[in-house]
Design a protein around this motif. Structure first.
Motif, mmCIF file in Angstrom:
data_model
loop_
_atom_site.group_PDB
_atom_site.id
_atom_site.type_symbol
_atom_site.label_atom_id
_atom_site.label_comp_id
_atom_site.label_asym_id
_atom_site.label_seq_id
_atom_site.Cartn_x
_atom_site.Cartn_y
_atom_site.Cartn_z
ATOM 1 N N LYS A 1 0.837 -1.202 0.000
ATOM 2 C CA LYS A 1 0.000 0.000 0.000
ATOM 3 C C LYS A 1 0.875 1.256 0.000
ATOM 4 O O LYS A 1 0.605 2.211 -0.733
ATOM 5 C CB LYS A 1 -0.911 0.007 1.222
ATOM 6 N N ILE A 2 1.906 1.255 0.822
ATOM 7 C CA ILE A 2 2.800 2.411 0.873
ATOM 8 C C ILE A 2 3.525 2.585 -0.462
ATOM 9 O O ILE A 2 3.570 3.675 -1.033
ATOM 10 C CB ILE A 2 3.818 2.260 2.019
ATOM 11 N N ALA A 3 4.070 1.487 -0.981
ATOM 12 C CA ALA A 3 4.835 1.552 -2.234
ATOM 13 C C ALA A 3 3.974 2.024 -3.393
ATOM 14 O O ALA A 3 4.472 2.697 -4.313
ATOM 15 C CB ALA A 3 5.423 0.178 -2.547
ATOM 16 N N GLY A 4 2.678 1.701 -3.362
ATOM 17 C CA GLY A 4 1.779 2.091 -4.442
ATOM 18 C C GLY A 4 1.625 3.591 -4.602
ATOM 19 O O GLY A 4 1.151 4.064 -5.639
ATOM 20 N N ILE B 1 -2.574 5.127 6.089
ATOM 21 C CA ILE B 1 -1.317 4.627 5.519
ATOM 22 C C ILE B 1 -0.964 5.402 4.253
ATOM 23 O O ILE B 1 0.201 5.789 4.036
ATOM 24 C CB ILE B 1 -1.424 3.116 5.234
ATOM 25 N N ASN B 2 -1.955 5.657 3.408
ATOM 26 C CA ASN B 2 -1.704 6.434 2.188
ATOM 27 C C ASN B 2 -1.307 7.879 2.509
ATOM 28 O O ASN B 2 -0.434 8.460 1.855
ATOM 29 C CB ASN B 2 -2.946 6.424 1.299
ATOM 30 N N GLY B 3 -1.930 8.454 3.543
ATOM 31 C CA GLY B 3 -1.549 9.798 3.966
ATOM 32 C C GLY B 3 -0.115 9.838 4.464
ATOM 33 O O GLY B 3 0.637 10.794 4.174
ATOM 34 N N PHE B 4 0.274 8.814 5.199
ATOM 35 C CA PHE B 4 1.656 8.691 5.669
ATOM 36 C C PHE B 4 2.614 8.595 4.490
ATOM 37 O O PHE B 4 3.671 9.242 4.470
ATOM 38 C CB PHE B 4 1.774 7.468 6.575
ATOM 39 N N ALA B 5 2.254 7.793 3.503
ATOM 40 C CA ALA B 5 3.112 7.629 2.325
ATOM 41 C C ALA B 5 3.331 8.956 1.606
ATOM 42 O O ALA B 5 4.455 9.262 1.167
ATOM 43 C CB ALA B 5 2.506 6.600 1.378
ATOM 44 N N GLN B 6 2.291 9.745 1.496
ATOM 45 C CA GLN B 6 2.423 11.038 0.832
ATOM 46 C C GLN B 6 3.359 11.959 1.609
ATOM 47 O O GLN B 6 4.162 12.695 1.018
ATOM 48 C CB GLN B 6 1.046 11.687 0.669
ATOM 49 N N LYS B 7 3.280 11.914 2.935
ATOM 50 C CA LYS B 7 4.188 12.716 3.747
ATOM 51 C C LYS B 7 5.633 12.226 3.602
ATOM 52 O O LYS B 7 6.574 13.027 3.628
ATOM 53 C CB LYS B 7 3.749 12.671 5.208
ATOM 54 N N CYS B 8 5.794 10.918 3.432
ATOM 55 C CA CYS B 8 7.135 10.375 3.210
ATOM 56 C C CYS B 8 7.716 10.880 1.895
ATOM 57 O O CYS B 8 8.902 11.210 1.810
ATOM 58 C CB CYS B 8 7.088 8.850 3.204
ATOM 59 N N ILE B 9 6.873 10.918 0.865
ATOM 60 C CA ILE B 9 7.316 11.415 -0.432
ATOM 61 C C ILE B 9 7.776 12.872 -0.317
ATOM 62 O O ILE B 9 8.830 13.257 -0.839
ATOM 63 C CB ILE B 9 6.181 11.278 -1.471
#
Length: 252
Positions: A21-24, A137-145
Motif C-alpha cells: 500500500k505504501i509503495a503504491g 497509511i496512504n496519507g503517511f506515504a504522501q508525507k514520506c514522499i
C-alpha cells in the motif's frame, strides 16, 4: 533512476499488504525483496528508496528476519521503517528496526507501526487493515514522499527501550492433519526455520519452529493449525485483553 524497493518479512501476508500500500503511492520503478525467500547479501544505491516492513513477534522483529535484513546494506539509502502487529503490543520492535537500518547505512526518513489481523489469535483485529487504516497509511506515504523531496531525515523519537526485550519462544503446538494434507510440500519450501522435514510435511520440529505461521497461511487445504492446551487456554484471554482497537502510529 531511483527505484522503490519493498523489503519485507511477511509469513501471513499482512505485512506485505501494508508495504505494498505504501509503495503504491510512489511513481518510481518498483522492486521487491521478500525475506521469507531471500537470504543473501545485497546492497542498495544512494538514489534508491527502501520501504522495510517487519511483523512484531512478542515485542521484537523476528530473529530470522533480523538476520536476513542484516545482510542488506544501504549507501545512505532513504528508508521508511514499518512494523506491523496484531493490535497487541509493539514494545521495542520499531526502535529495533530503525536502529538496525541505521547501522546498515540506511537514512531512515520516517517510521510507522500499523495494525493487521492477528496471525495467531484470529479473533483479534479482524478485517484490519480496514479502509480507515488504508487512508491513514496512504496519507503517511504522501508525507514520506514530501520528506524525501525535502532531503530531511527522521526527526521523531521512536518509542522502545534498549536493551530490547528478550526473544520469547511461544509454547504453542503446530499440528498437521494428515488426513487433509495434500503433500504438496509448500510448507516445507516456505518455512524460514527449516522446521518441517523435507520428507515428512506432517511433522514439525517445535524446537526450530518460530510460530511465524507461514506454513499455516500457505496451506490451501487448511491442514496446519495451532493446537494443544497451551493455545486453547491462551486464546480467549488474549483476545479479550486485546479487543480494544489500536490505531496506526506514524513518525516523521
Amino acid at each position: 533512476m531511483s527505484k522503490v524497493i519493498s523489503i519485507f518479512f511477511s509469513p501471513s501476508g499482512t505485512t506485505k499488504k501494508v508495504i505494498s500500500k505504501i509503495a503504491g503511492n510512489f511513481k518510481q520503478e518498483k522492486e521487491t525483496c521478500d525475506l521469507l525467500h531471500f537470504n543473501d547479501n545485497k546492497s542498495f544505491d544512494e538514489k534508491d528508496i527502501a520501504i522495510v516492513g517487519m511483523p512484531v513477534f512478542a515485542g521484537r522483529i523476528p530473529k530470522t528476519a533480523r538476520e536476513r535484513l542484516s545482510k542488506l546494506t544501504g549507501n545512505n539509502t532513504k528508508a521508511i521503517a514499518v512494523v506491523n502487529y496484531g493490535n497487541a503490543h509493539v514494545t521495542d520492535a520499531l526502535l529495533e528496526l530503525v536502529e538496525l537500518l541505521k547501522e546498515n547505512n540506511f537514512d531512515v526518513i520516517a517510521a510507522a507501526s500499523t495494525i493487521s489481523h492477528h496471525s495467531i489469535f484470529d479473533g483479534v483485529a479482524v478485517g484490519r487493515p480496514d479502509q480507515d487504516d488504508v487512508e491513514k497509511i496512504n496519507g503517511f506515504a504522501q508525507k514520506c514522499i514530501e520528506k524525501i523531496e525535502s532531503g530531511e531525515s527522521l526527526q521523531s523519537e521512536i518509542p522502545g527501550n534498549k536493551p530490547y526485550v528478550d526473544y520469547k519462544q511461544l509454547p504453542f503446538t503446530i499440528s498437521c492433519d494428515e488426513s487433509v494434507c495434500a503433500f504438496c510440500y509448500d510448507c516445507v519450501s516456505i518455512c524460514p526455520e527449516k522446521a518441517i522435514p523435507d520428507d515428512d510435511p506432517v511433522d514439525t520440529d517445535l524446537d526450530l519452529c518460530s510460530r511465524c505461521t507461514a506454513c499455516i497461511h500457505i496451506c490451501e487445504e487448511n491442514a496446519r493449525s495451532f493446537t494443544g492446551d497451551a493455545f486453547e487456554t491462551k486464546k480467549p484471554a488474549f483476545e479479550e485483553a486485546n479487543s480494544e482497537r489500536k490505531e496506526p502510529e506514524f513518525y516523521l
